[in-house]
Design an enzyme around this catalytic site. Sequence first.
Site, PDB file in Angstrom:
ATOM      1  N   ASP A  62       0.854  -1.181   0.000  1.00 40.77           N
ATOM      2  CA  ASP A  62       0.000   0.000   0.000  1.00 40.77           C
ATOM      3  C   ASP A  62       0.897   1.240   0.000  1.00 40.77           C
ATOM      4  O   ASP A  62       1.603   1.490   0.968  1.00 40.77           O
ATOM      5  CB  ASP A  62      -0.886  -0.049   1.249  1.00 40.77           C
ATOM      6  CG  ASP A  62      -1.814   1.138   1.323  1.00 40.77           C
ATOM      7  OD1 ASP A  62      -2.310   1.550   0.271  1.00 40.77           O
ATOM      8  OD2 ASP A  62      -2.042   1.648   2.425  1.00 40.77           O
ATOM      9  N   THR A  95      -2.964   5.188  -4.066  1.00 38.29           N
ATOM     10  CA  THR A  95      -1.905   5.886  -3.335  1.00 38.29           C
ATOM     11  C   THR A  95      -0.570   5.764  -4.052  1.00 38.29           C
ATOM     12  O   THR A  95       0.247   6.667  -4.018  1.00 38.29           O
ATOM     13  CB  THR A  95      -1.757   5.299  -1.933  1.00 38.29           C
ATOM     14  OG1 THR A  95      -1.763   3.886  -2.033  1.00 38.29           O
ATOM     15  CG2 THR A  95      -2.897   5.730  -1.065  1.00 38.29           C
ATOM     16  N   THR A  96      -0.352   4.618  -4.714  1.00 39.28           N
ATOM     17  CA  THR A  96       0.905   4.451  -5.442  1.00 39.28           C
ATOM     18  C   THR A  96       0.853   5.244  -6.740  1.00 39.28           C
ATOM     19  O   THR A  96       1.786   5.965  -7.080  1.00 39.28           O
ATOM     20  CB  THR A  96       1.150   2.970  -5.748  1.00 39.28           C
ATOM     21  OG1 THR A  96       1.019   2.234  -4.542  1.00 39.28           O
ATOM     22  CG2 THR A  96       2.536   2.761  -6.295  1.00 39.28           C
ATOM     23  N   ASP A 388      -8.742  -0.651   1.525  1.00 35.93           N
ATOM     24  CA  ASP A 388      -8.700   0.064   0.246  1.00 35.93           C
ATOM     25  C   ASP A 388      -9.951  -0.231  -0.556  1.00 35.93           C
ATOM     26  O   ASP A 388     -10.590   0.672  -1.100  1.00 35.93           O
ATOM     27  CB  ASP A 388      -7.470  -0.362  -0.573  1.00 35.93           C
ATOM     28  CG  ASP A 388      -6.222   0.380  -0.112  1.00 35.93           C
ATOM     29  OD1 ASP A 388      -6.303   1.036   0.931  1.00 35.93           O
ATOM     30  OD2 ASP A 388      -5.187   0.293  -0.784  1.00 35.93           O
TER      31      ASP A 388
END
Length: 528
Positions: A62, A95-96, A388
Amino acid sequence: MMVGHKLLKDEATEEKGERARMASFVGAMAIADLVKTTLGPKGMDKILQSTGRGHSVTVTNDGATILKSIHIDNPAAKVLVDISKVQDDEVGDGTTSVVVLAGELLKEAEKLVNSKIHPMTIISGFRMAAECARNALLEKVVDNKHDAEKFRLDLMKIAMTTLSSKILSQDKEHFATLAVDAVMRLKGSTNLESIQIIKKPGGSLKDSFLDEGFILDKKIGVGQPKRIENAKILVANTAMDTDKVKIYGARVRVDSMAKVADLETAEKNKMREKVEKVIGHGINCFVNRQLIYNFPEELFADAGILAIEHADFDGIERLALVTGGEIASTFDNPESVKLGHCKLIEEIMIGEDKLIHFSGVEMGQACTIVLRGASPHVLDEAERSLHDALCVLSQTVNDSRVLLGGGWPEMVMSKAVDELAKKTPGKRSLAIEAFSRALLAIPTIIADNAGLDSAELVAQLRAAHHRDGCTSGIDVITGTVGDMAELGISEAFKVKQAVLLSATEASEMILRVDEIITCAPRRREDRM
């Protein structure tokens, strides 16, 4: 001429112009490279080992978790860490991607700056490009809000796409169903409080299940009813250990053993009064955050009341929320206390442990997901992945616009931005072209992480996207250009939009920098 006048204190440093920009670019790109490898269904995980006590280990992919855990000195890198945090709070996934996209934008910007294009020109180009990219996506969104079955399918696809890059990818259908069921119960609220996740080591991830109602990780005390129907629950935070007859700071001298017994009886009576007050609320279940001693426990058992002690804080707050009660700490006026209600309380077994299950609770949307897994590390990562998925789904229930995944949105945006670049006069067009190249980096990286020939695949994709209404993206599993609509790979529009806008704003912010000033540390005066 006065020489040696310095503006800054001795240890303060400043980097100007080129060097400052250099430092920003390098820092931001290093961060992007760090999380780059976790992108996509074949992305790898990172092990984070803390240097603190216990050397705790986290295995995760994550982006936000990785970036939150590392300490960074470079100011530009911090900007990227912050956008990944915001992305996590705002939409929960991507998020990445957001960090990688910002990193790529800066990589492109650096080339432009080196060829003497002013940062402000680049920024204004990026702005135009981002706007154009967003509009391109808006034209292509699908919205099945009014068709319940199609919409559920969309949600399943989104959940499976989100999970496919996480530890849960092996059982993604199972977990996607869990997540969709849980979110559908919320009926459009994005408050994930009422979805409780309990982690129980043992078993395998496949044994995880969703249970309506609420599970409290506690055992039922000795000699107490094991199941209660139509429960009226008093949730309390009060001391139920022996109420001492408090005689502060005095030493009690007794002249015979009988007097000691009197003191003890007084204590017992005081406790009994308290218990009777609690029973007076007409309840059949008493949940307390603190300890309950044996004596009051006996009294409760005699009255046929289930008493649960030491319900941890998170559990008790949530229990009160879910059963519609409030946490009480005094019992003198029963009419003002709000009791919680549920249809049935019983004891269930999960693995080796006994837990208490509250079903048919007031808050219909409440449910509990019980995760099983081989080790705490697996469970933690499973929880992050599930979180997520839950975030993205709850956002999608609100904003039901859906896009295809697998690098498809990036191709659509890149194509639109390229066309804009051709129309734009002046140097800005170079920045707009650069934006389009940065967007292409995302499918490229997804392909790279899967060990595929990314240049070849992305070139094929670009060709495919010149047809109108093309649904091609990268099919990582077969390593070819695949049809995303057939494969059912979807993403939420909200997540993509957040990625696009945050990455553009962050890179813009870093581009604006032309000087980095590091302040001198405060000195302790020499105390001799």
